[in-house]
Design a protein around this motif. Sequence first.
Motif, PDB file in Angstrom:
ATOM      1  N   PRO A  74       0.880  10.880  -5.952  1.00 17.09           N
ATOM      2  CA  PRO A  74       1.352  11.945  -5.059  1.00 17.09           C
ATOM      3  C   PRO A  74       1.362  11.525  -3.589  1.00 17.09           C
ATOM      4  O   PRO A  74       2.237  11.958  -2.834  1.00 17.09           O
ATOM      5  CB  PRO A  74       0.356  13.092  -5.303  1.00 17.09           C
ATOM      6  N   THR A  75       0.422  10.681  -3.199  1.00 18.39           N
ATOM      7  CA  THR A  75       0.374  10.260  -1.796  1.00 18.39           C
ATOM      8  C   THR A  75       1.532   9.327  -1.454  1.00 18.39           C
ATOM      9  O   THR A  75       2.186   9.472  -0.413  1.00 18.39           O
ATOM     10  CB  THR A  75      -0.964   9.564  -1.480  1.00 18.39           C
ATOM     11  N   VAL A  76       1.806   8.368  -2.309  1.00 19.23           N
ATOM     12  CA  VAL A  76       2.879   7.412  -2.021  1.00 19.23           C
ATOM     13  C   VAL A  76       4.234   8.112  -2.005  1.00 19.23           C
ATOM     14  O   VAL A  76       5.132   7.765  -1.212  1.00 19.23           O
ATOM     15  CB  VAL A  76       2.858   6.233  -3.024  1.00 19.23           C
ATOM     16  N   ILE A  77       4.397   9.136  -2.849  1.00 19.68           N
ATOM     17  CA  ILE A  77       5.655   9.884  -2.864  1.00 19.68           C
ATOM     18  C   ILE A  77       5.751  10.800  -1.646  1.00 19.68           C
ATOM     19  O   ILE A  77       6.777  10.845  -0.956  1.00 19.68           O
ATOM     20  CB  ILE A  77       5.780  10.689  -4.169  1.00 19.68           C
ATOM     21  N   ASP A  78       4.677  11.539  -1.393  1.00 23.17           N
ATOM     22  CA  ASP A  78       4.683  12.489  -0.278  1.00 23.17           C
ATOM     23  C   ASP A  78       4.945  11.802   1.054  1.00 23.17           C
ATOM     24  O   ASP A  78       5.717  12.288   1.881  1.00 23.17           O
ATOM     25  CB  ASP A  78       3.342  13.223  -0.230  1.00 23.17           C
ATOM     26  N   ARG A  79       4.336  10.637   1.254  1.00 25.40           N
ATOM     27  CA  ARG A  79       4.461   9.971   2.550  1.00 25.40           C
ATOM     28  C   ARG A  79       5.552   8.897   2.548  1.00 25.40           C
ATOM     29  O   ARG A  79       5.750   8.212   3.551  1.00 25.40           O
ATOM     30  CB  ARG A  79       3.120   9.382   2.985  1.00 25.40           C
ATOM     31  N   ARG A  80       6.234   8.761   1.403  1.00 26.52           N
ATOM     32  CA  ARG A  80       7.323   7.778   1.286  1.00 26.52           C
ATOM     33  C   ARG A  80       6.860   6.382   1.716  1.00 26.52           C
ATOM     34  O   ARG A  80       7.599   5.622   2.346  1.00 26.52           O
ATOM     35  CB  ARG A  80       8.530   8.217   2.118  1.00 26.52           C
ATOM     36  N   VAL A  81       5.643   6.070   1.373  1.00 25.74           N
ATOM     37  CA  VAL A  81       5.054   4.805   1.803  1.00 25.74           C
ATOM     38  C   VAL A  81       5.595   3.642   0.988  1.00 25.74           C
ATOM     39  O   VAL A  81       5.761   3.739  -0.231  1.00 25.74           O
ATOM     40  CB  VAL A  81       3.514   4.861   1.670  1.00 25.74           C
ATOM     41  N   ILE A  82       5.864   2.547   1.658  1.00 27.01           N
ATOM     42  CA  ILE A  82       6.246   1.304   0.996  1.00 27.01           C
ATOM     43  C   ILE A  82       4.975   0.475   0.825  1.00 27.01           C
ATOM     44  O   ILE A  82       4.376   0.024   1.801  1.00 27.01           O
ATOM     45  CB  ILE A  82       7.269   0.516   1.830  1.00 27.01           C
ATOM     46  N   LEU A  83       4.544   0.288  -0.422  1.00 23.43           N
ATOM     47  CA  LEU A  83       3.359  -0.518  -0.721  1.00 23.43           C
ATOM     48  C   LEU A  83       3.828  -1.889  -1.188  1.00 23.43           C
ATOM     49  O   LEU A  83       4.557  -1.991  -2.177  1.00 23.43           O
ATOM     50  CB  LEU A  83       2.515   0.160  -1.806  1.00 23.43           C
ATOM     51  N   ARG A  84       3.417  -2.930  -0.474  1.00 23.77           N
ATOM     52  CA  ARG A  84       3.863  -4.263  -0.854  1.00 23.77           C
ATOM     53  C   ARG A  84       2.671  -5.216  -0.987  1.00 23.77           C
ATOM     54  O   ARG A  84       1.763  -5.229  -0.174  1.00 23.77           O
ATOM     55  CB  ARG A  84       4.873  -4.819   0.157  1.00 23.77           C
ATOM     56  N   GLY A  85       2.693  -5.984  -2.063  1.00 22.20           N
ATOM     57  CA  GLY A  85       1.639  -6.963  -2.295  1.00 22.20           C
ATOM     58  C   GLY A  85       1.912  -8.238  -1.521  1.00 22.20           C
ATOM     59  O   GLY A  85       3.038  -8.746  -1.513  1.00 22.20           O
ATOM     60  N   ILE A  86       0.881  -8.747  -0.871  1.00 18.76           N
ATOM     61  CA  ILE A  86       1.004  -9.966  -0.073  1.00 18.76           C
ATOM     62  C   ILE A  86       0.132 -11.052  -0.685  1.00 18.76           C
ATOM     63  O   ILE A  86      -1.086 -10.911  -0.771  1.00 18.76           O
ATOM     64  CB  ILE A  86       0.574  -9.736   1.392  1.00 18.76           C
ATOM     65  N   ASN A  87       0.758 -12.118  -1.144  1.00 16.01           N
ATOM     66  CA  ASN A  87       0.036 -13.275  -1.670  1.00 16.01           C
ATOM     67  C   ASN A  87       0.337 -14.447  -0.749  1.00 16.01           C
ATOM     68  O   ASN A  87       1.151 -15.314  -1.044  1.00 16.01           O
ATOM     69  CB  ASN A  87       0.487 -13.566  -3.107  1.00 16.01           C
ATOM     70  N   ALA A  88      -0.295 -14.435   0.437  1.00 17.17           N
ATOM     71  CA  ALA A  88       0.004 -15.424   1.489  1.00 17.17           C
ATOM     72  C   ALA A  88       1.502 -15.357   1.775  1.00 17.17           C
ATOM     73  O   ALA A  88       1.969 -14.378   2.339  1.00 17.17           O
ATOM     74  CB  ALA A  88      -0.469 -16.812   1.105  1.00 17.17           C
ATOM     75  N   GLY A  89       2.254 -16.355   1.349  1.00 13.24           N
ATOM     76  CA  GLY A  89       3.695 -16.357   1.580  1.00 13.24           C
ATOM     77  C   GLY A  89       4.310 -17.604   0.992  1.00 13.24           C
ATOM     78  O   GLY A  89       3.612 -18.479   0.458  1.00 13.24           O
TER      79      GLY A  89
END
Length: 351
Positions: free
Chosen positions: A281-296
Amino acid sequence: MSSGPQLRRAFRRTDDYTPDTPKLKLVEEPLPLPLSPTAALVRVHAIALNYRDANIANGGNPWPVLPNGILCNDAAGEVIAVGEKVKALAVGDRVAPVTDTENISGRELGRSWLAADEDGVMADHIVFEQEKLCKLPSYLDWTAAATIPCAGVTAWSALKGMSIGQTVLIQGTGGVSVFALKLARAAGLRVVLSSSSDAKLQSMKEKYGSPPLLTVNYAKNPNWHEAVLELTDGVGVDIVVENGGTGSLVKSMKCTRRGGIVSQVGYLGKQNPAELAELIPTVIDRRVILRGINAGSKYDMEDFCSALSASQTPLDDLIDSIWKFEEAEEAVEYIWQGKQIGKLVLRVRVG
């Protein structure tokens, strides 16, 4: 190669996770020779440690690891020999391997992490294929250059997409966090720094005094996300460099502006899936982009090194302390106990 080194000193894990027992063993072993036609032999000058190394050494890595593998993924050294088909490198080049040796362009489908799926770099000599090595900025000394591959590239990747004047929440004062803070300041971002230690927060406020650093003690304030919202007039930060994991992720989202980004770079806290009950519900409500970072990727690392070279940005202030190579066991324990502010570096050679 007959006249060059045939053996190396390396620290391999004991894989004994009993408290108060050695986690590393110094060994002397043959180098993987002869070199393949496209490989390079690197003499290591400095090795930087990360929390990840202490976690792996103490059996806390959430992914499988090579038994008794060589620890660490951050090293800086010079090429001392190359295979006959190597074109991208020459003897004398300053280089470091990329943390995920399968992530060259960012389009690769597989991955292989140093010190986990394959041996790491806590050794005085290492051998890698040329495409897995990246040239380092020439203006940096060895100890500073060794901080680039993991912590530096992770911070660089975590801040991608930011614009001047935006606000970033950075969690903690470890290697990635202080790197992100420095890069954020250089990029014209407003920084909110969180920590469980008032002493560490005060130290960082004194070190980065202008403009004033905004701080939040999450240990003293269980609703620290509300404090972050207050600092941003209720809007929320534009991006979070998130390294706590399940215990902090939902709160990080709650203090991110709608449409903002959470870059998940680590999992320092004790992981408990039950703490993610409000995630969806939080990620939808706030339209947050969650991205995993494995160095690069290697390309990310090359871009970062180009940016550093162009700006001649000093990195010495990110180093907590410099230890002897032979003190690796003590250095890993120091990080495991969370004593550092910034990066710990092992100096393999002076010069």
